[in-house]
Scaffold this active site. Structure first.
Site, PDB file in Angstrom:
ATOM      1  N   ASP A 204      50.337  72.856  40.444  1.00 17.60           N
ATOM      2  CA  ASP A 204      51.529  73.420  41.066  1.00 17.60           C
ATOM      3  C   ASP A 204      52.127  74.443  40.100  1.00 17.60           C
ATOM      4  OD1 ASP A 204      52.756  72.032  39.009  1.00 17.60           O
ATOM      5  OD2 ASP A 204      54.016  70.793  40.294  1.00 17.60           O
ATOM      6  N   ASP A 206      55.879  75.119  38.192  1.00 17.91           N
ATOM      7  CA  ASP A 206      57.172  74.475  37.940  1.00 17.91           C
ATOM      8  C   ASP A 206      58.181  75.466  37.369  1.00 17.91           C
ATOM      9  OD1 ASP A 206      56.175  71.518  38.203  1.00 17.91           O
ATOM     10  OD2 ASP A 206      54.791  72.416  36.749  1.00 17.91           O
ATOM     11  N   ASP A 309      57.541  73.434  42.298  1.00 13.95           N
ATOM     12  CA  ASP A 309      58.687  72.581  41.983  1.00 13.95           C
ATOM     13  C   ASP A 309      59.802  73.427  41.391  1.00 13.95           C
ATOM     14  OD1 ASP A 309      57.506  70.201  42.760  1.00 13.95           O
ATOM     15  OD2 ASP A 309      56.773  69.712  40.741  1.00 13.95           O
TER      16      ASP A 309
HETATM   17  P1  ATP Z   1      49.788  70.492  36.448  1.00 13.56           P
HETATM   18  O1  ATP Z   1      49.031  71.684  36.025  1.00 13.56           O
HETATM   19  O2  ATP Z   1      48.916  69.412  36.991  1.00 13.56           O
HETATM   20  O3  ATP Z   1      50.920  70.810  37.367  1.00 13.56           O
HETATM   21  P2  ATP Z   1      51.887  69.719  34.694  1.00 13.56           P
HETATM   22  O4  ATP Z   1      51.939  69.275  33.282  1.00 13.56           O
HETATM   23  O5  ATP Z   1      52.668  70.948  35.048  1.00 13.56           O
HETATM   24  O6  ATP Z   1      50.381  69.864  35.097  1.00 13.56           O
HETATM   25  P3  ATP Z   1      53.571  68.331  36.611  1.00 13.56           P
HETATM   26  O7  ATP Z   1      53.263  67.119  37.421  1.00 13.56           O
HETATM   27  O8  ATP Z   1      53.827  69.566  37.372  1.00 13.56           O
HETATM   28  O9  ATP Z   1      52.369  68.482  35.570  1.00 13.56           O
HETATM   29  O10 ATP Z   1      54.812  67.959  35.714  1.00 13.56           O
HETATM   30  C1  ATP Z   1      55.407  68.868  34.815  1.00 13.56           C
HETATM   31  C2  ATP Z   1      56.474  68.188  34.024  1.00 13.56           C
HETATM   32  O11 ATP Z   1      57.554  67.794  34.839  1.00 13.56           O
HETATM   33  C3  ATP Z   1      55.975  66.925  33.324  1.00 13.56           C
HETATM   34  O12 ATP Z   1      56.376  66.986  31.990  1.00 13.56           O
HETATM   35  C4  ATP Z   1      56.680  65.784  33.984  1.00 13.56           C
HETATM   36  O13 ATP Z   1      57.074  64.817  33.048  1.00 13.56           O
HETATM   37  C5  ATP Z   1      57.885  66.445  34.606  1.00 13.56           C
HETATM   38  N1  ATP Z   1      58.160  65.819  35.896  1.00 13.56           N
HETATM   39  C6  ATP Z   1      57.361  65.847  36.966  1.00 13.56           C
HETATM   40  N2  ATP Z   1      57.918  65.183  37.991  1.00 13.56           N
HETATM   41  C7  ATP Z   1      59.091  64.708  37.537  1.00 13.56           C
HETATM   42  C8  ATP Z   1      60.152  63.952  38.101  1.00 13.56           C
HETATM   43  N3  ATP Z   1      60.091  63.531  39.357  1.00 13.56           N
HETATM   44  N4  ATP Z   1      61.211  63.681  37.319  1.00 13.56           N
HETATM   45  C9  ATP Z   1      61.271  64.112  36.062  1.00 13.56           C
HETATM   46  N5  ATP Z   1      60.315  64.840  35.475  1.00 13.56           N
HETATM   47  C10 ATP Z   1      59.249  65.126  36.191  1.00 13.56           C
HETATM   48 MN    MN Z   2      52.924  71.515  37.047  1.00 11.89          MN
HETATM   49 MN    MN Z   3      55.334  69.751  39.047  1.00 13.27          MN
END
Ligand code: ATP
Ligand code: MN
Ligand code: MN
Length: 385
Positions: A204, A206, A309
């Protein structure tokens, strides 16, 4: 090396937040199998076991060289009996029988496919598995009752399981920037998550949004979402309002690692024409998916679904929010464990509470938070634990 040369001992710290973990490392042939076992443990809701495998993998990611023999591991922390057994098997035979049978198992494959649907967690996937369902198509064929998120998840299954490229993340970044600037001039937007850590692809994109004037960010998300919806850029969105101030359990002690910021889990409709021409051919094949409705696709308007997100934070919490949303998930977990077990502090994406001094510690940057925690500063690109 010359025979008289002594390899300097590697000092491997116990907590992942005490170490530098680059994105590209030397031991994927060991960490990928260990992470399969971690994932499988998550599917059986065995969190302790899953964390143990993830911690083992993280130690190997931080090593500056390829592991070739078991005796190179003897002074390393976090490597449990089970992980060591798996590593030994891979070093000796090239593969681990446990990992390979897990990979092949019907349960693992079904859980992977079902949890791969946006909006589906382990609990739901497990229930469906026990009812005999194996794939997203089974959900359609058996007419399962799905919530809105899951409906969008099934509909855009292929797109959402196609990794988001850095290029696509940049296009989305521009869109989000335009949306936010239109509804709140002076707002600050940063890319967080995996892309901030230097990943080339992600599941995703963020974003974290704030405004230097405390309070100006209140109820900002509905305005951003309206703007995006008016432009026809959203396929799905679920906005949750800020529940931080209403919480009774105190800001630094949320019930889990979930934070209480105003946030939006969304699916963007990303026009492929915005992409460079060299990605067009590749991109058009995304849309030949089985579950995306063909009636929605017209020649000349190629697009794809991308998970995005959005999180809004008050300026005073921005450093904590940035640290909390940059990840990796294991790095975050280790930070909180370090704070609690080693420092008697409680860290969240909102604040840092010092139990000894019985007060909140303020911070204007990630560097200041690491300093409060008595940790060496680790930049985002080395938080890939
Ligand atoms: P990817 O490439 O798979 O997206 P990513 O490290 O960006 O890898 P994400 O699941 O998007 O993974 O999460 C990014 C960050 O946001 C992580 O550090 C996670 O701890 C934090 N995070 C995700 N969801 C929540 C939530 N519901 N509440 C608090 N923090 C969250
Ligand atoms: Mn992510
Ligand atoms: Mn995310």
């Amino acid at each position: 090396p010359k025979p008289c040369e002594v390899t300097p001992a590697i000092i491997m710290k116990t907590y992942a937040c005490q170490r530098r973990t680059p994105l590209k490392h030397h031991n994927s042939f060991l960490t990928e199998p260990l992470e399969i076992l971690a994932e499988n443990a998550e599917f059986s809701e065995n969190e302790g076991r899953s964390i143990a495998f993830r911690r083992s993998a993280a130690v190997l990611k931080a090593l500056p060289h390829v592991v070739r023999a078991m005796d190179e591991l003897k002074d390393l922390p976090c490597l449990g009996e089970h992980s060591l057994r798996v590593i030994k098997e891979i070093l000796e035979d090239g593969t681990s029988s446990e990992v390979e049978s897990t990979r092949q198992s019907e349960q693992f494959q079904a859980m992977k496919a079902l949890t791969g649907v946006f909006g589906v967690g382990v609990r739901t996937a497990d229930r469906w598995f026990r009812e005999g369902l194996r794939s997203p198509l089974d959900l359609i064929h058996t007419g399962q009752k799905l919530n809105h998120a899951q409906q969008a998840g099934v509909q855009h299954y292929n797109d959402l399981n196609t990794p988001v490229t850095k290029k696509e993340a940049m296009v989305i970044s521009d869109i989000v920037e335009r949306a936010v600037k239109a509804v709140l001039p002076g707002a600050i937007i940063i890319l967080t998550g995996g892309f901030r850590r230097g990943k080339e692809v992600g599941h995703d994109v963020d974003f974290l949004i704030t405004h230097p004037e405390e309070g100006a960010e209140e109820r900002l998300m509905p305005k951003i979402v309206n703007w995006l919806e008016e432009q026809g850029l959203l396929l799905y969105q679920k906005t949750t309002r800020n529940s931080y101030l209403e919480s009774k359990d105190g800001p630094a002690r949320p019930p889990s690692n979930m934070d209480r910021f105003e946030r939006c889990f969304s699916i963007f409709k990303l026009e492929q024409s915005k992409m460079d021409s060299d990605t067009q051919v590749e991109a058009s094949s995304y849309n030949s998916s089985t579950t995306d409705g063909p009636e929605e696709r017209h020649s000349g308007s190629r697009w794809r679904a991308v998970r995005v997100d959005l999180v809004v934070s008050p300026y005073s919490q921005f450093a904590f929010a940035t640290l909390g949303w940059t990840g990796s998930k294991l790095f975050e977990r280790e930070l909180r464990r370090w704070a609690g077990q080693e420092k008697g502090m409680s860290l969240s994406s909102h604040a840092l509470y010092d139990s000894k001094q019985q007060r909140y510690l303020q911070a204007n940057s990630e560097e200041e938070i690491f300093a409060h925690l008595g940790l060496e500063y680790i930049p985002p690109s080395e938080r890939n634990a």
